[in-house]
Design a protein around this motif. Structure first.
Motif, PDB file in Angstrom:
ATOM      1  N   LEU A 385      -1.134  79.713   3.483  1.00 51.29           N
ATOM      2  CA  LEU A 385      -0.543  80.267   2.268  1.00 51.29           C
ATOM      3  C   LEU A 385      -0.458  79.157   1.231  1.00 51.29           C
ATOM      4  O   LEU A 385      -0.113  78.018   1.569  1.00 51.29           O
ATOM      5  CB  LEU A 385       0.871  80.806   2.539  1.00 51.29           C
ATOM      6  CG  LEU A 385       1.010  82.001   3.507  1.00 51.29           C
ATOM      7  CD1 LEU A 385       2.479  82.249   3.808  1.00 51.29           C
ATOM      8  CD2 LEU A 385       0.393  83.244   2.912  1.00 51.29           C
ATOM      9  N   ALA A 386      -0.762  79.473  -0.028  1.00 50.30           N
ATOM     10  CA  ALA A 386      -0.675  78.449  -1.074  1.00 50.30           C
ATOM     11  C   ALA A 386      -0.401  79.114  -2.415  1.00 50.30           C
ATOM     12  O   ALA A 386      -1.121  80.036  -2.812  1.00 50.30           O
ATOM     13  CB  ALA A 386      -1.976  77.646  -1.143  1.00 50.30           C
ATOM     14  N   PHE A 387       0.657  78.661  -3.109  1.00 52.56           N
ATOM     15  CA  PHE A 387       0.957  79.141  -4.453  1.00 52.56           C
ATOM     16  C   PHE A 387       0.232  78.270  -5.471  1.00 52.56           C
ATOM     17  O   PHE A 387       0.185  77.039  -5.338  1.00 52.56           O
ATOM     18  CB  PHE A 387       2.457  79.089  -4.721  1.00 52.56           C
ATOM     19  CG  PHE A 387       3.170  80.371  -4.396  1.00 52.56           C
ATOM     20  CD1 PHE A 387       3.940  80.489  -3.263  1.00 52.56           C
ATOM     21  CD2 PHE A 387       3.056  81.479  -5.224  1.00 52.56           C
ATOM     22  CE1 PHE A 387       4.589  81.672  -2.952  1.00 52.56           C
ATOM     23  CE2 PHE A 387       3.701  82.672  -4.929  1.00 52.56           C
ATOM     24  CZ  PHE A 387       4.471  82.756  -3.780  1.00 52.56           C
ATOM     25  N   SER A 388      -0.319  78.934  -6.498  1.00 53.13           N
ATOM     26  CA  SER A 388      -1.007  78.195  -7.551  1.00 53.13           C
ATOM     27  C   SER A 388       0.013  77.435  -8.395  1.00 53.13           C
ATOM     28  O   SER A 388       0.998  78.020  -8.861  1.00 53.13           O
ATOM     29  CB  SER A 388      -1.794  79.155  -8.438  1.00 53.13           C
ATOM     30  OG  SER A 388      -2.228  78.493  -9.597  1.00 53.13           O
ATOM     31  N   PRO A 389      -0.202  76.121  -8.629  1.00 54.12           N
ATOM     32  CA  PRO A 389       0.739  75.375  -9.480  1.00 54.12           C
ATOM     33  C   PRO A 389       0.543  75.680 -10.956  1.00 54.12           C
ATOM     34  O   PRO A 389       1.380  75.348 -11.768  1.00 54.12           O
ATOM     35  CB  PRO A 389       0.386  73.910  -9.171  1.00 54.12           C
ATOM     36  CG  PRO A 389      -1.030  73.942  -8.708  1.00 54.12           C
ATOM     37  CD  PRO A 389      -1.256  75.273  -8.068  1.00 54.12           C
ATOM     38  N   VAL A 390      -0.584  76.319 -11.307  1.00 57.36           N
ATOM     39  CA  VAL A 390      -0.874  76.606 -12.716  1.00 57.36           C
ATOM     40  C   VAL A 390      -0.557  78.066 -13.036  1.00 57.36           C
ATOM     41  O   VAL A 390       0.214  78.364 -13.943  1.00 57.36           O
ATOM     42  CB  VAL A 390      -2.360  76.301 -13.025  1.00 57.36           C
ATOM     43  CG1 VAL A 390      -2.646  76.549 -14.498  1.00 57.36           C
ATOM     44  CG2 VAL A 390      -2.696  74.874 -12.639  1.00 57.36           C
ATOM     45  N   ASP A 391      -1.155  78.975 -12.276  1.00 56.29           N
ATOM     46  CA  ASP A 391      -0.956  80.406 -12.491  1.00 56.29           C
ATOM     47  C   ASP A 391       0.255  80.844 -11.651  1.00 56.29           C
ATOM     48  O   ASP A 391       0.121  81.263 -10.511  1.00 56.29           O
ATOM     49  CB  ASP A 391      -2.208  81.169 -12.082  1.00 56.29           C
ATOM     50  CG  ASP A 391      -2.186  82.603 -12.589  1.00 56.29           C
ATOM     51  OD1 ASP A 391      -3.169  83.302 -12.398  1.00 56.29           O
ATOM     52  OD2 ASP A 391      -1.158  83.015 -13.169  1.00 56.29           O
ATOM     53  N   THR A 392       1.432  80.717 -12.218  1.00 49.40           N
ATOM     54  CA  THR A 392       2.671  80.897 -11.455  1.00 49.40           C
ATOM     55  C   THR A 392       2.726  82.269 -10.792  1.00 49.40           C
ATOM     56  O   THR A 392       2.446  83.287 -11.410  1.00 49.40           O
ATOM     57  CB  THR A 392       3.894  80.744 -12.386  1.00 49.40           C
ATOM     58  OG1 THR A 392       3.693  79.583 -13.170  1.00 49.40           O
ATOM     59  CG2 THR A 392       5.165  80.604 -11.564  1.00 49.40           C
ATOM     60  N   GLY A 393       3.076  82.275  -9.521  1.00 46.77           N
ATOM     61  CA  GLY A 393       3.224  83.534  -8.802  1.00 46.77           C
ATOM     62  C   GLY A 393       1.978  83.986  -8.077  1.00 46.77           C
ATOM     63  O   GLY A 393       2.021  84.963  -7.343  1.00 46.77           O
ATOM     64  N   CYS A 394       0.842  83.290  -8.265  1.00 46.40           N
ATOM     65  CA  CYS A 394      -0.398  83.659  -7.562  1.00 46.40           C
ATOM     66  C   CYS A 394      -0.399  83.014  -6.179  1.00 46.40           C
ATOM     67  O   CYS A 394      -0.439  81.790  -6.070  1.00 46.40           O
ATOM     68  CB  CYS A 394      -1.625  83.196  -8.351  1.00 46.40           C
ATOM     69  SG  CYS A 394      -2.271  84.499  -9.391  1.00 46.40           S
ATOM     70  N   LEU A 395      -0.352  83.855  -5.168  1.00 48.72           N
ATOM     71  CA  LEU A 395      -0.296  83.372  -3.783  1.00 48.72           C
ATOM     72  C   LEU A 395      -1.653  83.607  -3.115  1.00 48.72           C
ATOM     73  O   LEU A 395      -2.112  84.739  -3.019  1.00 48.72           O
ATOM     74  CB  LEU A 395       0.800  84.108  -3.006  1.00 48.72           C
ATOM     75  CG  LEU A 395       0.893  83.823  -1.514  1.00 48.72           C
ATOM     76  CD1 LEU A 395       1.255  82.365  -1.271  1.00 48.72           C
ATOM     77  CD2 LEU A 395       1.924  84.738  -0.852  1.00 48.72           C
TER      78      LEU A 395
END
Length: 1511
Positions: A385-395
């Motif tokens: 699992l990884a959340f995008s640091p740029v596009d907030t909320g994109c998992l």
């Protein structure tokens, strides 16, 4: 975002006729693996306004193998009941409200393939299996009926909605029967027409045959009359229509009154939207049907490739249909559809739910034929699992089904806004990492070692790195470029991609040039640090956020800290002793910058360690430092740690995922478990904290689920132990058990790639065909979903024209039970026919010239003719005429009597006959007779039929032919997996290196080493390579002792000692230490000996610990520490303290003398047992121990570890006294006291004083002499703590006549921490400081006349020493800093929440941050609402913080260095005593205490007490 946790469930099971169902009111259920998942649809779902109205509400858990059928009760009033069938042989009836089993039966002996709940009888459930057996079960009366209609495989069955006794059954071979269960399953109609599997049966919703205007003569077939006669008084005299869908690509409508077909609908070949169809690949098809209740003239069916069709049945001569979602692109399924379920919601909407091979559940509005919503699902383990640091909320989710999913978790319109990426993946996705700054750039790693980059904003295939890992990609990380990539000419990327693979290497990939070769960073590490020994196998990588430090986790449990640009090794952490699975650096945006130096790590052990690397990184040591003590230890999990994640919203808050089936949130600074999530049914593999919601966490596991859960909603605070752990294990084991694949021989007729796949055809791995459906993927953990195999098309052509079919109902984890057709059955029956032939072979050898022999046994006339032809040929002196030549060619057997050319032709014909009949050995003999040995060898080699006998005769044909034959035979033996024999043959032709390589490549290391030792020079590098390779494999498999022997054989003694120590038990560590000592690795030997002693210390084996430490002179200081600890433990045991009790302790002989003061006993033992006689020896031991630093302690520090650390300081104190260094002694004593005080162990603190300062501190004051000594501040603190302890003892003696001795826990009685600790720990709550609440009801003082003893008066007068104004001022400033920091942190949290709410509702927030801060602070001031309601502005807080920090900075260093008891706390205790026993405390002391309280009690903690005592 809603507060209800969301689930991304496993995929619905494939190839089942009915494994999903729905009931009116909005409840839908689908079978996924061994469970049934329930979804609430419609207004009652409680979905977030504006999003699709559905929600996953639960799971029915109980089956142990794949669920093959699921059906709800269709009867009003009992819609809460449902039934499921499984490959475990049971049919269970459930109550969905309680999610529990009501009843069950296990009547079937074979795999259940069909299930239906009768729509006419409330308690009747009918099930059928693959052998053709049907059971009718009335569960209310627990009665069953066995029916055996046809010996065929049942594919589906459906009960009539109009007549309670009628059931329609569809078989694998295309037959459909209608039976009457009231007449013992008598066949009413046998409907023939389909010639392939029946996938679905649907009854017309209206009885009678008037709803369709069908010409009965058209498209009709001859009626089938069962048993040769017409059945009278049939229950279907009124008739009803029946629809069937088959794999033969047709839908047939049948008339039940006439028993024949009345309409055939042929599926159209549609041009698939979104991509073409490969004409070389046969289309998959599953044809399922739904006949709408309110529209009897319409019929819904699935089609090729996932399209849904609505057929118009009103005009039988026109095949008219409408496509679902014709106007919208991308709304349809992209794979075949298995089930269609109608559902009527509470607001009377007519919906249709579909499940498909594309792993989506879709909901369709029957009024518009458009897709309302889609529920995505997972077809494999959730690995990453990884959340995008740029596009907030994109998992991003990486799963074992070969797909990457990107979930927009903050979508307002769709709770499950998921995009799938499958192109170029083709394997399990085991690692993911977003680019820190580039939008949409996602790196992925797979199970087969592939590393790639996806642009999630485009539809392009990913870029794939040309350099593959040899094994699974474990982790990915973006970091700065290092040499040689950072040294190139021209433009360079600011960040490069690092990947760590299962083979133990870390590769650096250039994201701008993935086609170029990746760089193995081990080369740079080896060159920079001049490393001579074997580098450890890397298993994890993690870059510090500032990009200057990289941490590498290794298979041996060590963690290496390296510094850019050249990866200089600055530190090695030797804490874990098993493979490191997870490393995580603390984020850099905390309230305290030093927290970014915290490194959390988890391994195959269940303990998590946190290390503070600030000192090491800032000091930048020239030679690498080794760390063996953790900063914090987090214990509680009961299985290995797989993933760690720091909260981006808090300081020091960590979440961990473990194989024990739970995720745990920790407060690392306090070493406290906060909450535990137990929602998964499997081992957790990944966990990540939501970047938006501080309360929200996402976790994934091997139960094919991703859960979104809230920390505040969890009822448990720590992982399960004992019985709870066992229950959780049972819950996990209810999942399907993985079974290893059995290798089939290549000659097997059954399809090989079918054993564990979800449904693969040959095109499943092609990019044009879509993502991997768990196909082509081997998984030792048995991950593949338990779904029946796809029916293969092209595999079986070698056997017969009819397909070999693996029943879709067989469980994917088992070997498929192959049902074959008649022609294949004949093949299976052939082997028994060979038995008489085998017996014949024993009696008489097979003839080598059978054809000639048979020709010599023809009729007399033929034999006479032979003689005439032969005579003509032999005695004709002229040329043979054409007739004689033709006669000779026909009679080849005459070659025995004519010339050699004819003889050769005869041998050639006989040889062909032998080959055609499968007797190559006879053919070889004939060729040998002919003298063509080279031809025989070539022919045998081509056919793989070389034998020892043939090879033995090869030298006859020459030396080179013999060499070639031996090599060819060796290759053939390799194909037959006879590797050792092949190697022996290679040795016979002196190919020693090739033989060794062959043995090594097939893991015959023992044999390879034996050959190499016997045939090669001792210094040959091949021998060392063999030892190292075998050692690495043995080490991986846990055979550490044999691996150590391999490393010793290779001359790598350092690695031998390291691998022996990997097991971590005392015996292994001692052996490893002795080995390291023998080979001259003294530093390693000393560290291992110390670890061994610490292990023995846990078992209280004092004798063994001393023996281990004796190995090295450099550990003499540690021997003194262990000696003092042993004597102190013995001393405490005598006093019956809990910390010292032990019946199994193994004490040394010198600890038995208990006479005299403890310090004198210690020094006496040191002199007698350790020969510590001179001051020089004491000074040397002091220098050894002084270099060892232990971390600070907390409430949760184990008592044994605490005692060891305290005894380390006490040893330094006693050594200092021996050399008359009293200032060092005071400082060491004070450190020991502070450790016990910080840990909250009041009893240990008092015991230290009673044992080492029995007469108080006066003699130390005399020894120090000069009040200007550097140690004077330390002495003042030591004396203050002594008085502090006496004060509490005096108070407790007043409160109860017989004070209980016990451990003083800080949660019951708190203090204000020192400057260092106040940054780590929150202030205690006011209630904890309230003397009224913490003190028991006072009784009368023990003195009958109310007067104090002389000692008590002296003690109370000495309490003035505690009234240190400078310390009170310092402590007040520290409390102010802590309160302001807490308030600022609360403001930040409130601001983030408000920003989030506004961004999701009104768009971006444009309000003034100052105003926001003021609003948030007013809500954060709730703890002190009684005193202060007005909000404090941000500038005011900043001013307070600055002033307090300036005050702290102005204090002299000697005041800040040494902790001092909380001055105000002491004031409160004295005032409390004075209020209850006025004669005991003088007025002067009370006035001083009140004055200090008034002056420095202005923080929240003390405000109310000032009002109580200072009014």
């Amino acid at each position: 975002m809603g507060q209800e946790p969301r689930t991304l469930p496993p995929s619905p099971n494939w190839y089942c006729a009915r494994c999903s169902d729905a009931v009116p009111g909005g409840l839908f259920g689908f079978a996924a693996r061994t469970s049934v998942f329930l979804v609430r649809v419609g207004p009652g779902a409680g979905a977030i306004p504006g999003t699709p109205s559905f929600r996953v509400i639960g799971e029915l858990v109980g089956h142990t193998e794949r669920v093959s059928g699921f059906t709800f009760s269709p009867h009003p009033g009992q819609h809460n009941l449902c039934a499921s069938s499984s490959d475990d042989g049971t049919v269970k009836i459930w109550d969905v409200e309680t999610k529990s089993v009501v009843t069950e039966h296990a009547l079937h002996q074979h795999t259940i393939s069909a299930l239906h709940w009768s729509p006419r009888v409330k308690d009747l459930i009918i099930s059928g299996d693959e052998k053709g057996v049907v059971f009718c079960h009335w569960f209310n009366r627990n009665d069953s009926q066995y029916l055996f209609i046809e010996p065929r495989t049942i594919f589906c069955l459906t009960c009539s909605p109009h007549h309670e006794d009628l059931v329609a059954i569809g078989y694998k071979d295309g037959i459909v029967v209608i039976i009457d269960i009231s007449k013992k399953g008598e066949v009413i109609h046998r409907l023939r027409g389909h010639d392939d599997e029946i996938h679905s049966i649907a009854w017309c919703p209206l009885p009678g045959e008037d709803c369709l205007s069908i010409n009965q003569e058209e498209n009709s077939e001859e009626p089938e009359i069962p048993n040769g006669k017409v059945i009278a008084q049939s229950p279907v005299t009124n008739g009803c229509y029946l629809a069937t869908g088959s794999k033969d690509q047709t839908i047939r409508i049948w008339s039940c009154s006439r028993g024949r077909g009345v309409m055939i609908l042929k599926l159209p070949f549609l041009k698939r939207r979104g991509g073409g169809i490969d004409p070389t690949v046969k289309e998959r098809l599953w044809l399922t049907l739904h006949w709408p209740k309110d529209q009897p003239t319409q019929l819904v069916s699935s089609s090729f490739g996932g399209e849904l069709l609505l057929w118009d049945l009103t005009q039988s001569w026109r095949r008219k249909y409408t496509l679902f979602s014709a106007s919208s692109e991308g709304q349809n399924h992209s794979r075949i559809v298995f089930n269609l379920c109608p559902l009527q919601t509470e607001d009377d909407k007519q919906l249709l739910l579909s499940t498909s091979m594309d792993r989506d559940v879709k909901c369709w509005d029957m009024a518009t034929l458009e897709c309302c919503w889609t529920l995505p699902s997972l077809g494999g383990f959730a690995y990453s699992l990884a959340f995008s640091p740029v596009d907030t909320g994109c998992l991003a989710i990486g799963a074992g089904d070969g797909m990457i999913r990107v979930w927009n978790t903050i979508s307002i319109k769709n709770s499950y806004d998921v995009k799938n990426f499958w192109q170029g993946v083709k394997s399990k996705v085991t690692a993911l990492c977003w680019h820190p700054t580039k939008e949409g750039c996602l790196a992925f790693g797979t199970d087969d070692g592939k590393v790639g980059l996806y642009d999630t904003y485009s539809s392009k295939p990913p870029q794939i790195s040309s350099t593959y890992h040899k094994k699974t990609v474990y982790s990915l990380a973006w970091g700065p470029p290092i040499p040689p990539m950072s040294l190139g000419e021209g433009d360079r990327p600011s960040l490069t991609l690092y990947s760590c693979g299962g083979e133990g290497t870390v590769l650096q990939h250039n994201p701008w040039k993935l086609s170029g070769e990746a760089f193995d960073i081990n080369k740079l590490i080896r060159d920079t640090n001049s490393i001579r020994y074997k580098l450890p196998v890397h298993t994890e990588i993690s870059w510090k956020a500032d990009g200057k430090i990289i941490a590498l986790g290794n298979e041996d449990g060590s963690i290496e800290i390296l510094q850019v640009p050249n990866l200089k090794l600055i530190c090695t952490i030797q804490q874990h002793h098993k493979l490191v699975n997870a490393i995580s650096w603390h984020h850099e945006h905390g309230s305290q910058p030093e927290l970014s130096y915290l490194l959390a790590s988890g391994s195959n052990n269940a303990v998590i360690y946190v290390h503070n690397l600030k000192t090491v990184i800032e000091s930048n040591p020239e030679s690498p430092v080794t760390i063996t003590e953790p900063y914090r230890t987090l214990s509680g999990h009961t299985a290995k740690i797989t993933s760690l994640a720091w909260s981006p919203h808090h300081d020091g808050r960590l979440v961990s995922a473990s194989y024990d089936g739970t995720a745990q949130v920790w407060d690392t600074l306090r070493e406290e478990p906060l909450c535990n999530f137990r929602g998964h049914r499997g081992r957790l593999l990944c966990v990540v904290w939501s970047p938006l919601d501080p309360d929200c966490i996402y976790s994934g596991a091997d139960d094919f689920c991703v859960y979104r859960w809230l920390t505040s909603m969890q009822e448990h605070s720590r992982p399960p132990q004992g019985k709870k752990s066992i229950e959780l294990e049972k819950k996990r084991l209810s999942q399907p058990k993985p079974k290893l694949k059995k290798k089939k021989k290549p000659t097997s007729r059954a399809p090989i790639k079918q054993e564990l796949y979800d449904g693969n055809e040959e095109d499943s791995m092609r990019e044009s065909a879509g993502p991997v459906e768990n196909g082509g993927v081997s998984d030792q953990e048995g991950e593949e979903e338990a779904q029946g195999p796809e029916l293969p098309c092209g595999v079986t052509s070698a056997v017969s024209r009819e397909p070999v079919i693996c029943p879709p109902v067989s469980l994917g984890f088992e070997q498929p039970k192959v049902t074959v057709t008649n022609k294949v059955t004949l093949l299976k029956k052939e082997p028994p026919k060979e038995k008489p032939e085998a017996l014949l072979k024993k009696r008489k050898a097979r003839s080598i010239l059978p054809l000639i022999t048979s020709l010599d046994h023809r009729s007399k006339e033929e034999l006479h003719q032979d003689c005439l032809v032969l005579a003509t040929a032999k005695h004709s002196k002229a040329e043979l005429n054409e007739d004689v030549s033709a006669a000779l060619e026909e009679r080849i057997h005459l070659g025995l009597f004519t010339d050699r050319a004819t003889m050769y032709r005869m041998i050639e014909v006989e040889g062909k006959g032998h080959l055609e009949n499968g007797h190559p050995e006879l053919f070889h003999q004939l060729m040998l007779w002919k003298g063509d040995l080279k031809g025989v060898l070539q022919s045998a080699a081509e056919r793989g039929e070389l034998t020892d006998n043939l090879v033995a005769m090869a030298p006859v044909a020459g030396y080179h032919v013999w060499l070639w034959a031996v090599e060819a035979f060796a290759k053939q033996l390799c194909f037959q997996e006879q590797y050792v024999k092949a190697a022996s043959h290679l040795l016979s032709i002196h190919k020693v290196y090739e033989a060794i390589e062959l043995l090594k490549s097939h893991h015959f290391y023992r044999e390879a080493i034996a050959v190499a030792k016997a045939r090669l020079r001792p210094e040959d590098p091949i021998l060392k390579d063999l030892y190292l390779s075998w050692g690495a494999i043995l080490e991986k498999d846990g055979h550490y002792a044999v691996a150590a022997k391999c490393y010793l054989g290779a001359g790598s003694a350092y690695d031998a000692a390291k691998v022996l120590a990997k097991k971590g038990d005392a015996a292994s560590l001692k052996t490893a230490a002795e080995l390291a000592s023998i080979v001259g690795e003294d530093e390693l030997s000393a560290s291992l000996a110390l670890r061994c002693a610490q292990e023995l210390l846990l078992a209280r084996n004092w004798v063994g610990a001393q023996e281990a430490l004796q190995l090295h002179e450099s550990l003499k200081g540690q021997r003194l520490v262990f000696c003092l600890l042993e004597l102190l433990s013995k001393h405490l045991e005598e006093k019956q303290l809990a910390e010292g009790k032990s019946s199994s302790s193994s004490y040394n002989a010198w600890s038995t003398d208990t006479e005299g003061p403890l310090v004198e006993r210690i020094t006496a033992v040191w002199k007698s047992a350790f020969s510590l006689d001179t001051p020089e020896q004491c000074q040397a031991a002091f220098q050894q121990l002084q270099n060892i630093k232990y971390p600070s302690v907390t409430n949760n520090t184990p008592s044994k570890q605490l005692l060891l650390h305290i005894c380390h300081d006490l040893t330094l104190a006693v050594l200092s006294q021996q050399v008359a260094s009293w200032d060092k002694s005071v400082e060491a004593l004070l450190r020991a006291v502070i450790r016990s005080y910080d840990s909250g162990n009041f009893t240990i603190m008092q015991d230290v004083y009673s044992a080492f300062l029995p007469d108080g501190c006066d003699h130390l004051r005399e020894k120090l002499g000069d009040l200007q000594s550097p140690a004077t501040p330390a002495f003042k603190s030591l004396e203050a703590f002594f008085i502090y302890g006496r004060l509490y003892e005096f108070w407790w003696s007043l409160s109860r006549p017989c004070p209980e001795s016990g451990v003083w826990v800080r949660t019951d009685h708190t203090r204000t921490a020192s400057a260092e600790q106040s940054q780590q720990l929150d202030n205690a709550s006011p209630e904890e400081r309230d003397p009224q609440s913490s003190q028991p009801e006072p009784s009368r003082p023990p003195e009958p006349d109310g007067r104090l003893t002389e000692g008590s008066e002296q003690m109370l007068n000495a309490c003035k020493e505690l009234f240190s104004e400078k310390h009170a001022c310092l402590q007040n400033s520290q409390r102010t800093v802590a309160e302001v920091q807490e308030t600022l942190a609360e403001m930040i949290r409130q601001h983030q929440k408000s920003q989030l709410c506004k961004s999701t509702v009104n768009g971006p927030d444009k309000d003034d941050p100052e105003q926001e801060a003021g609003q948030s602070l007013s809500s954060s001031q709730s703890p002190c609402k009684e005193e202060k309601n007005a909000p404090v502005s941000l500038p005011e807080l900043t001013k307070r913080l600055t002033e307090a920090n300036e005050r702290i900075a102005n204090f002299p260093e000697n005041v800040k260095t040494w902790p001092f008891p909380d001055v105000l706390e002491c004031c409160l205790v004295l005032l409390h005593i004075g209020s209850h026993w006025p004669t005991h405390v003088t007025q002067e002391i009370q006035q001083q205490a009140q004055e200090l309280l008034r002056k420095y009690g202005n923080t929240q903690v003390y405000t109310r007490y000032c009002q109580t005592f200072c009014m």
